[in-house]
Design a protein around this motif. Structure first.
Motif, short mmCIF file in Angstrom:
data_model
loop_
_atom_site.label_atom_id
_atom_site.label_comp_id
_atom_site.label_asym_id
_atom_site.label_seq_id
_atom_site.Cartn_x
_atom_site.Cartn_y
_atom_site.Cartn_z
N PHE A 126 0.83 -1.22 0.00
CA PHE A 126 0.00 0.00 0.00
C PHE A 126 0.85 1.26 0.00
O PHE A 126 0.45 2.28 -0.55
CB PHE A 126 -1.03 -0.04 1.13
N ARG A 127 2.05 1.17 0.59
CA ARG A 127 2.95 2.32 0.48
C ARG A 127 3.38 2.49 -0.97
O ARG A 127 3.41 3.60 -1.49
CB ARG A 127 4.17 2.12 1.38
N ALA A 128 3.69 1.35 -1.62
CA ALA A 128 4.10 1.42 -3.03
C ALA A 128 2.95 1.94 -3.89
O ALA A 128 3.18 2.56 -4.94
CB ALA A 128 4.55 0.03 -3.51
N LEU A 129 1.72 1.70 -3.46
CA LEU A 129 0.56 2.19 -4.22
C LEU A 129 0.29 3.67 -3.95
O LEU A 129 -0.64 4.25 -4.50
CB LEU A 129 -0.69 1.36 -3.87
N GLY A 130 1.08 4.25 -3.03
CA GLY A 130 0.99 5.69 -2.82
C GLY A 130 0.25 6.13 -1.56
O GLY A 130 0.00 7.32 -1.38
N TYR A 131 -0.08 5.18 -0.68
CA TYR A 131 -0.81 5.56 0.54
C TYR A 131 0.14 5.75 1.71
O TYR A 131 1.20 5.13 1.77
CB TYR A 131 -1.81 4.47 0.93
N ARG A 132 -0.30 6.54 2.68
CA ARG A 132 0.40 6.60 3.97
C ARG A 132 -0.16 5.46 4.81
O ARG A 132 -1.39 5.31 4.90
CB ARG A 132 0.15 7.92 4.66
N CYS A 133 0.73 4.69 5.42
CA CYS A 133 0.27 3.47 6.08
C CYS A 133 0.89 3.25 7.45
O CYS A 133 1.96 3.77 7.76
CB CYS A 133 0.65 2.26 5.23
N GLY A 134 0.19 2.44 8.24
CA GLY A 134 0.70 2.01 9.54
C GLY A 134 0.81 0.50 9.59
O GLY A 134 0.10 -0.21 8.86
N LEU A 135 1.71 0.02 10.46
CA LEU A 135 1.91 -1.42 10.61
C LEU A 135 2.08 -1.76 12.10
O LEU A 135 2.82 -1.08 12.80
CB LEU A 135 3.19 -1.84 9.86
N LEU A 136 1.37 -2.78 12.56
CA LEU A 136 1.59 -3.29 13.92
C LEU A 136 2.01 -4.74 13.77
O LEU A 136 1.19 -5.57 13.35
CB LEU A 136 0.32 -3.22 14.78
N SER A 137 3.27 -5.05 14.08
CA SER A 137 3.72 -6.42 13.84
C SER A 137 4.73 -6.89 14.88
O SER A 137 5.26 -6.09 15.66
CB SER A 137 4.33 -6.54 12.45
N THR A 138 5.00 -8.18 14.86
CA THR A 138 5.97 -8.78 15.79
C THR A 138 7.35 -8.13 15.64
O THR A 138 8.03 -7.89 16.64
CB THR A 138 6.15 -10.29 15.45
N GLN A 140 8.25 -5.08 14.19
CA GLN A 140 8.24 -3.66 14.57
C GLN A 140 6.90 -3.03 14.20
O GLN A 140 6.17 -3.54 13.37
CB GLN A 140 9.37 -2.91 13.89
N ASN A 141 6.62 -1.92 14.86
CA ASN A 141 5.47 -1.11 14.46
C ASN A 141 6.04 0.00 13.57
O ASN A 141 7.19 0.41 13.73
CB ASN A 141 4.78 -0.51 15.68
N GLN A 142 5.22 0.49 12.67
CA GLN A 142 5.72 1.51 11.74
C GLN A 142 4.63 2.50 11.38
O GLN A 142 3.46 2.11 11.20
CB GLN A 142 6.22 0.82 10.47
N ILE A 143 5.02 3.78 11.30
CA ILE A 143 4.14 4.80 10.74
C ILE A 143 4.90 5.36 9.55
O ILE A 143 5.88 6.09 9.74
CB ILE A 143 3.83 5.93 11.76
N ASP A 144 4.52 4.95 8.37
CA ASP A 144 5.33 5.23 7.18
C ASP A 144 6.79 4.81 7.44
O ASP A 144 7.01 3.66 7.73
CB ASP A 144 5.21 6.71 6.78
N ASP A 145 7.74 5.78 7.43
CA ASP A 145 9.14 5.39 7.64
C ASP A 145 9.54 5.30 9.10
O ASP A 145 10.59 4.75 9.43
CB ASP A 145 10.06 6.43 6.97
N GLU A 146 8.72 5.89 9.97
CA GLU A 146 9.08 5.91 11.39
C GLU A 146 8.88 4.54 12.02
O GLU A 146 7.80 3.95 11.96
CB GLU A 146 8.21 6.94 12.13
N VAL A 147 9.96 4.03 12.66
CA VAL A 147 9.89 2.70 13.27
C VAL A 147 9.68 2.85 14.78
O VAL A 147 10.40 3.58 15.45
CB VAL A 147 11.19 1.92 13.00
N ASP A 166 -1.83 8.08 16.51
CA ASP A 166 -0.62 8.67 15.93
C ASP A 166 -0.62 8.50 14.41
O ASP A 166 -0.23 9.39 13.66
CB ASP A 166 0.64 8.00 16.49
N MET A 167 -1.05 7.33 13.97
CA MET A 167 -1.07 7.04 12.52
C MET A 167 -2.04 7.97 11.81
O MET A 167 -1.75 8.51 10.75
CB MET A 167 -1.45 5.57 12.28
N LEU A 168 -3.19 8.15 12.43
CA LEU A 168 -4.21 9.03 11.86
C LEU A 168 -3.69 10.47 11.77
O LEU A 168 -3.83 11.14 10.74
CB LEU A 168 -5.45 8.97 12.76
N ARG A 169 -3.03 10.90 12.85
CA ARG A 169 -2.47 12.26 12.88
C ARG A 169 -1.43 12.43 11.78
O ARG A 169 -1.27 13.50 11.21
CB ARG A 169 -1.82 12.50 14.25
N HIS A 170 -0.73 11.36 11.48
CA HIS A 170 0.31 11.40 10.45
C HIS A 170 -0.29 11.36 9.04
O HIS A 170 0.43 11.48 8.04
CB HIS A 170 1.25 10.21 10.65
#
Ligand SMILES: CC(=O)N[C@H]1[C@@H](OP(=O)(O)OP(=O)(O)OC[C@H]2O[C@@H](n3ccc(=O)[nH]c3=O)[C@H](O)[C@@H]2O)O[C@H](CO)[C@@H](O)[C@@H]1O[C@H](C)C(=O)N[C@@H](C)C(=O)N[C@H](CCC(=O)O)C(=O)O
Ligand SMILES: Nc1ncnc2c1ncn2[C@@H]1O[C@H](COP(=O)(O)OP(=O)(O)OP(=O)(O)O)[C@@H](O)[C@H]1O
Ligand SMILES: N[C@H](CCC[C@H](N)C(=O)O)C(=O)O
Ligand SMILES: [Mg+2]
Length: 485
Positions: A126-138, A140-147, A166-170
Motif C-alpha cells: 500500500f505504500r508502493a501504491l501511494g498511501y500513507r500506512c501504519g503497521l503493527l507487527s511482531t 516492529q510497528n511503523q508509521i510510514d518510515d518511522e519505526v 498517531d497514525m491518523l495524525r500522520h
C-alpha cells in the motif's frame, strides 16, 4: 474526557462516585498510573490487577474500572464495575481516543504462521501504491518510515489506540496489523472497527496458553465473529479450518486458494531460490519471495488489496517488486558459496514448510545442516516434534537454545532430543550455546551446503532468565563465514 463519555455504550454492573470525573489517561498497570488516570484492574496469568487498585489510587488515579469492587470505596474516587475488565478496557480505549480505527482502513491478519509476512507485505504494497500506512507487527510497528519498537505481536488495547491515533495524525489511511490468538482471548482487539480480517492457517502452537487445539481454533475464530458486516473476512480455504472461521461472521465471506475454488485463485508455475512464478486469476507474475508458503501469503495480500478496492494489475505490478520481511528465509551466503538461511520458523508447521522448500531447491549433492531450538516458557509439546522434523529433512541437526527464558536450557533440549528417532541419533548433536552451535554448523559445511538457522529470524537477542543478551543469527553467520574464508 469525562468518565461517563469514556463508558459510553459499555455495559456497567455498578458504579460508585461521580461519572463526571475528568480522566486524562488510561492504564492497566498501577506502576504507570498518574494523576487523573483511569486504572483498569485486569486478572492476568501471573497476578490480579485488583490487588493494585490502592497502589494506583496512591499514584493519583481518579477512577477505577474493575470486575469486583473493593471493600472500602474511597469517596473521592469513581469506581466502575463491569463483567469483563479487559473487554471494557478495549471499548473504553476506543471511546477515549475517539475511535481512530473507524477513520482508517484497518485490516487484521490472524493465523499460526504468516501473520508478520502478510501484514508487512500489505503495508509495503500500500505504500508502493501511494498511501500513507501504519503497521503493527511482531518485528516492529511503523508509521510510514518511522519505526516504533514492538513488544508484542499484538499490543494491549490502549497501546493499539494510541498508535492508531498517531497514525491518523500522520495522515495514514490504511493500517495492517497482526492479531494473535492471545490478543483475541485477552480482548486486546475489543472496540476496534476492522475493514477486513485475513486467516492464513492454523497448526499446532501455544497450547501452553489455550490448553486444547479446539480452544485455539475458537480464539482465532473469535476475531472473525467480531468483524462488522461492512468488513471482509478473507480465509485460506486450503486450510481445513478456513471455512470454520467464516461460520458466524457478519462480514462478507471471501476466500483464497492454490488448490481448490475460491474468490481468489492462484497456482504456482515454478519456484526456486530466485523466487516464485505464479498464475493469479489468469495473470502471469514473478515474485521475489521464496517457498510455497509465500505463494499463500502473496495470494492473501493480493485478495485483500482487491477487496480494499485496488486495481488488480497495479497490485500485481507493485507486489512483484517486494522483498520478504527481515528474518523470513533471509539468505547469508559465504565467500565459498555455503548458503545460510535464517528463518523465523518456530512452529512444527513452519519448520516443515521451510525444510520442504529447501528440499525442493537442492540438487541432492549438498548437505542440509539445521540448527534449531525451542523457546522456554512456551508450548512444550512442539519440542520433540520440531526435533523430529529437523531430522527428517536434514543431513545433520544441531539442537540448541532459543530464548530459554526462565527454563533450564538443557531440560528443553532433552525434551527436543526425545523426538529424535533412534536411526537419526548419529546425525544429531546438542550444543546448548547458540553461537557455538552455529559455528559448529559452519565448520561442518562444504561449499554449496545449506545451513538453516531456524526459530529466531529477525530477533536480535537471546533471552535467558529475564535478561535479553545481544544475539543475531544473521550476524553470527556472517562473522563465522568471514572467519572461515
Ligand atoms: C501470557 C500473556 O499473554 N501475558 C500478557 C498479560 O500479562 P499477564 O496476564 O501475565 O499479567 P500479570 O502479570 O498477571 O498482571 C495482571 C495485571 O496486573 C497488572 N499489574 C501487575 C503488577 C503491578 O505491580 N501492577 C499492576 O497493575 C498488570 O499490568 C496486568 O494488567 O498481559 C500483559 C499486558 O497486556 C502482557 O504484556 C503479557 O504479555 C507477556 C509479556 C507475553 O509474553 N505475552 C506473549 C505470550 C504474547 O502475548 N504473545 C502473543 C503472540 C503469540 C504468537 O506468536 O502468536 C502477542 O500478541 O505478542
Ligand atoms: N503462510 C504461511 N504458512 C506456513 N508457514 C509460513 C507462512 N508464512 C510464513 N511461514 C513460516 O513461518 C515463519 C514465521 O512467519 P511469520 O513471522 O510471518 O509468522 P507469524 O504468524 O507472524 O508468527 P508469530 O506468531 O511469531 O507472530 C516464517 O519464517 C516461515 O518459516
Ligand atoms: N510470538 C512467538 C515467537 C516465538 C519465537 C521464538 N524465538 C521463541 O522465543 O520461542 C512467541 O512469543 O511464542
Ligand atoms: Mg508475527
Amino acid at each position: 474526557m469525562q468518565l461517563k463519555d469514556i463508558a459510553y455504550k459499555v455495559s456497567l454492573l455498578a458504579t460508585s462516585g461521580s461519572m463526571d470525573t475528568d480522566i486524562t489517561s488510561m492504564t492497566m498497570d498501577s506502576r504507570k498510573a498518574g494523576t487523573g488516570s483511569l486504572f483498569i484492574a485486569v486478572r492476568g496469568t501471573v497476578t490480579d490487577g485488583h490487588h493494585f487498585i490502592d497502589k494506583a489510587i496512591e499514584q493519583g488515579a481518579s477512577a477505577i474500572l474493575c470486575e469486583a469492587l473493593p471493600q472500602n470505596l474511597r469517596p473521592e474516587v469513581a469506581y466502575v464495575q463491569v463483567q469483563d475488565s479487559a473487554k471494557a478496557m478495549g471499548l473504553m480505549a476506543a471511546n477515549f481516543y475517539n475511535h481512530p480505527a473507524k477513520k482508517l482502513k484497518l485490516v487484521g491478519v490472524t493465523g499460526t504462521n504468516g501473520k508478520t509476512s502478510t501484514a508487512t507485505l500489505l503495508f509495503r504494497l500500500f505504500r508502493a501504491l501511494g498511501y500513507r500506512c501504519g503497521l503493527l507487527s511482531t518485528v516492529q510497528n511503523q508509521i510510514d518510515d518511522e519505526v516504533i519498537p514492538s513488544t508484542h505481536t499484538t499490543p494491549d488495547s490502549i497501546t493499539i489506540n494510541v498508535l492508531l491515533s498517531d497514525m491518523l495524525r500522520h495522515g495514514c489511511t490504511h493500517v495492517f496489523m497482526e492479531v494473535s490468538s492471545h490478543a483475541v482471548v485477552q480482548e486486546r482487539i475489543a472496540g476496534l472497527t476492522f475493514a477486513g480480517g485475513i486467516f492464513t492457517n492454523i497448526t499446532h502452537d501455544h497450547l501452553d496458553f489455550h490448553k486444547t487445539f479446539d480452544n485455539y481454533i475458537k480464539a482465532k475464530k473469535g476475531f472473525f465473529d467480531q468483524l462488522p458486516a461492512s468488513a471482509f473476512a478473507l480465509v485460506n480455504v486450503d486450510d481445513k479450518r478456513g471455512m470454520v472461521m467464516l461460520q458466524n461472521t457478519a462480514a462478507r465471506k471471501e476466500s483464497y486458494s492454490l488448490q481448490t475454488l475460491g474468490t481468489f485463485k492462484g497456482r504456482i508455475i515454478a519456484d526456486g531460490l530466485f523466487g516464485l512464478e505464479m498464475d493469479i486469476e489468469g495473470r502471469h507474475v514473478w515474485f521475489k519471495l521464496i517457498g510455497k508458503f509465500n505463494a499463500y501469503n502473496l495470494l492473501a495480500v493480493y485478495g485483500a488489496a482487491v477487496l480494499l478496492g485496488e486495481d488488480r494489475d497495479e497490485v500485481l505490478t507493485q507486489l512483484s517488486g517486494l522483498m520478504p520481511p527481515p528474518g523470513r528465509f533471509e539468505q547469508v551466503i559465504s565467500g565459498n558459496q555455503i548458503v545460510g538461511i535464517v528463518d523465523y520458523a518456530h512452529t512444527p508447521d513452519a519448520l516443515q514448510n521451510v525444510l520442504e522448500t529447501i528440499a525442493s531447491l537442492r540438487n541432492e549433492n549438498e548437505q542440509v545442516i539445521t540448527v534449531v531450538g525451542c523457546g522456554g516458557n512456551r508450548d512444550a509439546a512442539k519440542r520433540p516434534i520440531m526435533a523430529e522434523i529437523a531430522c527428517k529433512f536434514s543431513n545433520k541437526v544441531i539442537l540448541t537454545s532459543d530464548n530459554p527464558r526462565n527454563e533450564d536450557p538443557m531440560a528443553i533440549l532433552e525434551q527436543m532430543q526425545a523426538g529424535v528417532p533412534p536411526i537419526d541419533f548419529k546425525k544429531t548433536i546438542t550444543i546448548e550455546d547458540r553461537k557455538e552451535a552455529i559455528l559448529k554448523a559452519v565448520s561442518m559445511a562444504q561449499p554449496r551446503d545449506i545451513i538453516l538457522v531456524a526459530g529466531k529470524g529477525h530477533e536480535t537477542y537471546q533471552e535467558i532468565k529475564g535478561v535479553k543478551y545481544d544475539f543475531d543469527d544473521r550476524q553470527v553467520l556472517r562473522d563465522a563465514f568471514a572467519a572461515k574464508n
